[in-house]
Design a protein around this motif. Structure first.
Motif, PDB file in Angstrom:
ATOM      1  N   GLU A  72      10.195  11.245   4.717  1.00  0.00           N
ATOM      2  CA  GLU A  72       9.636  10.090   3.662  1.00  0.00           C
ATOM      3  C   GLU A  72       9.520   9.177   4.673  1.00  0.00           C
ATOM      4  O   GLU A  72      10.134   8.592   5.637  1.00  0.00           O
ATOM      5  CB  GLU A  72      11.135   9.369   2.716  1.00  0.00           C
ATOM      6  CG  GLU A  72      12.055   8.878   3.318  1.00  0.00           C
ATOM      7  CD  GLU A  72      13.285   9.138   1.995  1.00  0.00           C
ATOM      8  OE1 GLU A  72      14.273   7.863   2.135  1.00  0.00           O
ATOM      9  OE2 GLU A  72      13.233   9.537   0.895  1.00  0.00           O
ATOM     10  N   HIS A  73       8.307   8.311   3.985  1.00  0.00           N
ATOM     11  CA  HIS A  73       8.184   7.213   4.529  1.00  0.00           C
ATOM     12  C   HIS A  73       9.086   5.820   5.247  1.00  0.00           C
ATOM     13  O   HIS A  73       9.718   5.972   4.165  1.00  0.00           O
ATOM     14  CB  HIS A  73       7.616   6.339   3.180  1.00  0.00           C
ATOM     15  CG  HIS A  73       6.014   5.328   4.566  1.00  0.00           C
ATOM     16  ND1 HIS A  73       6.260   3.872   3.945  1.00  0.00           N
ATOM     17  CD2 HIS A  73       5.334   5.219   5.789  1.00  0.00           C
ATOM     18  CE1 HIS A  73       5.392   2.924   4.868  1.00  0.00           C
ATOM     19  NE2 HIS A  73       5.163   3.848   5.678  1.00  0.00           N
TER      20      HIS A  73
ATOM     21  N   ASN B 166       1.161  -1.032   0.450  1.00  0.00           N
ATOM     22  CA  ASN B 166       0.111  -0.188   0.205  1.00  0.00           C
ATOM     23  C   ASN B 166       0.776   1.424  -0.224  1.00  0.00           C
ATOM     24  O   ASN B 166       0.418   2.122  -0.738  1.00  0.00           O
ATOM     25  CB  ASN B 166      -1.274  -0.050   1.060  1.00  0.00           C
ATOM     26  CG  ASN B 166      -2.148  -1.247   1.118  1.00  0.00           C
ATOM     27  OD1 ASN B 166      -2.201  -1.394   0.141  1.00  0.00           O
ATOM     28  ND2 ASN B 166      -2.457  -1.362   2.028  1.00  0.00           N
ATOM     29  N   GLN B 167       1.757   1.138   0.703  1.00  0.00           N
ATOM     30  CA  GLN B 167       3.053   2.522   0.706  1.00  0.00           C
ATOM     31  C   GLN B 167       3.622   1.637   0.994  1.00  0.00           C
ATOM     32  O   GLN B 167       4.664   1.094   1.506  1.00  0.00           O
ATOM     33  CB  GLN B 167       1.873   3.086   2.094  1.00  0.00           C
ATOM     34  CG  GLN B 167       3.426   4.258   2.738  1.00  0.00           C
ATOM     35  CD  GLN B 167       2.627   5.262   1.639  1.00  0.00           C
ATOM     36  OE1 GLN B 167       2.789   5.600   0.265  1.00  0.00           O
ATOM     37  NE2 GLN B 167       2.713   6.702   2.230  1.00  0.00           N
TER      38      GLN B 167
ATOM     39  N   VAL C   4       8.827   6.939   0.431  1.00  0.00           N
ATOM     40  CA  VAL C   4       7.500   7.807  -0.475  1.00  0.00           C
ATOM     41  C   VAL C   4       8.504   8.741   0.372  1.00  0.00           C
ATOM     42  O   VAL C   4       7.737   9.043   1.233  1.00  0.00           O
ATOM     43  CB  VAL C   4       6.201   7.614   0.057  1.00  0.00           C
ATOM     44  CG1 VAL C   4       5.522   8.590  -0.470  1.00  0.00           C
ATOM     45  CG2 VAL C   4       6.058   5.817  -1.165  1.00  0.00           C
TER      46      VAL C   4
ATOM     47  N   TYR D 251       5.133  12.863   7.135  1.00  0.00           N
ATOM     48  CA  TYR D 251       6.003  12.026   8.472  1.00  0.00           C
ATOM     49  C   TYR D 251       7.349  12.987   9.012  1.00  0.00           C
ATOM     50  O   TYR D 251       7.936  12.617   9.920  1.00  0.00           O
ATOM     51  CB  TYR D 251       6.978  10.899   7.353  1.00  0.00           C
ATOM     52  CG  TYR D 251       6.039   9.987   6.740  1.00  0.00           C
ATOM     53  CD1 TYR D 251       5.193   9.408   7.612  1.00  0.00           C
ATOM     54  CD2 TYR D 251       5.807  10.791   5.026  1.00  0.00           C
ATOM     55  CE1 TYR D 251       4.630   8.401   6.693  1.00  0.00           C
ATOM     56  CE2 TYR D 251       5.026   9.007   4.972  1.00  0.00           C
ATOM     57  CZ  TYR D 251       4.389   8.332   5.434  1.00  0.00           C
ATOM     58  OH  TYR D 251       3.362   7.160   4.712  1.00  0.00           O
TER      59      TYR D 251
ATOM     60  N   ASN E 131       6.531  12.441   1.914  1.00  0.00           N
ATOM     61  CA  ASN E 131       5.386  13.199   2.068  1.00  0.00           C
ATOM     62  C   ASN E 131       5.643  13.535   3.231  1.00  0.00           C
ATOM     63  O   ASN E 131       6.153  13.581   4.379  1.00  0.00           O
ATOM     64  CB  ASN E 131       4.433  12.359   2.123  1.00  0.00           C
ATOM     65  CG  ASN E 131       3.232  12.827   2.802  1.00  0.00           C
ATOM     66  OD1 ASN E 131       2.806  13.663   3.913  1.00  0.00           O
ATOM     67  ND2 ASN E 131       2.553  11.696   2.362  1.00  0.00           N
TER      68      ASN E 131
ATOM     69  N   THR F 112       7.515  -0.493   4.816  1.00  0.00           N
ATOM     70  CA  THR F 112       6.744  -0.516   3.580  1.00  0.00           C
ATOM     71  C   THR F 112       5.402  -1.105   4.399  1.00  0.00           C
ATOM     72  O   THR F 112       5.755  -2.357   5.223  1.00  0.00           O
ATOM     73  CB  THR F 112       7.118  -2.077   3.082  1.00  0.00           C
ATOM     74  OG1 THR F 112       8.980  -1.420   3.129  1.00  0.00           O
ATOM     75  CG2 THR F 112       6.598  -2.445   1.931  1.00  0.00           C
ATOM     76  N   ASP F 113       4.589  -0.689   4.295  1.00  0.00           N
ATOM     77  CA  ASP F 113       2.948  -0.940   4.871  1.00  0.00           C
ATOM     78  C   ASP F 113       2.520  -1.829   3.730  1.00  0.00           C
ATOM     79  O   ASP F 113       2.543  -1.401   2.139  1.00  0.00           O
ATOM     80  CB  ASP F 113       2.004   0.121   4.457  1.00  0.00           C
ATOM     81  CG  ASP F 113       2.537   1.061   5.580  1.00  0.00           C
ATOM     82  OD1 ASP F 113       2.696   0.337   6.220  1.00  0.00           O
ATOM     83  OD2 ASP F 113       1.669   1.815   5.449  1.00  0.00           O
TER      84      ASP F 113
END
Length: 115
Positions: free
Chosen positions: A31-32, A14-15, A19, A24, A21, A35-36
């Motif tokens: 960034e993320h 999903n994520q 990433v 965060y 954003n 790992t979702d």
């Protein structure tokens, strides 16, 4: 080399890691940093990915929800020469099944998924 037990397949991401954003930034990241993955059955049991100790459990109120942190029993040497133990956190859980300090083996039940 580390081998991680991953019984849930297929992996539906999903994520992804990295990433960008602004969300965060509140956690100190640009960034993320995880790992979702989506789990079809929200009550799926989370299994220990390797031999480890339950390092921490709790509730993260800004989106993470109920979580558990697992610290590997073994140390691993990575291609950059760094040797360390590995900490894996599972977030967005329904319930944690293993208490802090418990030594668990690969494949043991750790938690129940939620979202």
């Amino acid at each position: 080399m580390i081998e991680i037990f991953k019984p849930t397949k297929p992996w539906i991401i999903n994520q992804a890691w990295g990433v960008k954003n602004d969300f965060y930034k509140q956690f100190g990241f640009s960034e993320h940093n995880g790992t979702d993955t989506r789990i079809e059955n929200k009550k799926t049991i989370v299994k220990a990915p390797f031999d480890c100790t339950v390092y921490k459990t709790g509730y993260q109120p800004k989106g993470g929800g109920i979580f558990v942190g697992l610290l590997s029993k073994n140390e691993y040497t990575f291609p950059d020469g760094i040797t360390c133990r590995i900490l894996v956190d599972f977030l967005h859980l329904y319930q944690v099944l293993a208490p802090v300090g418990l030594d668990i083996r690969v494949g043991d039940d750790v938690a129940i998924c939620d979202n």
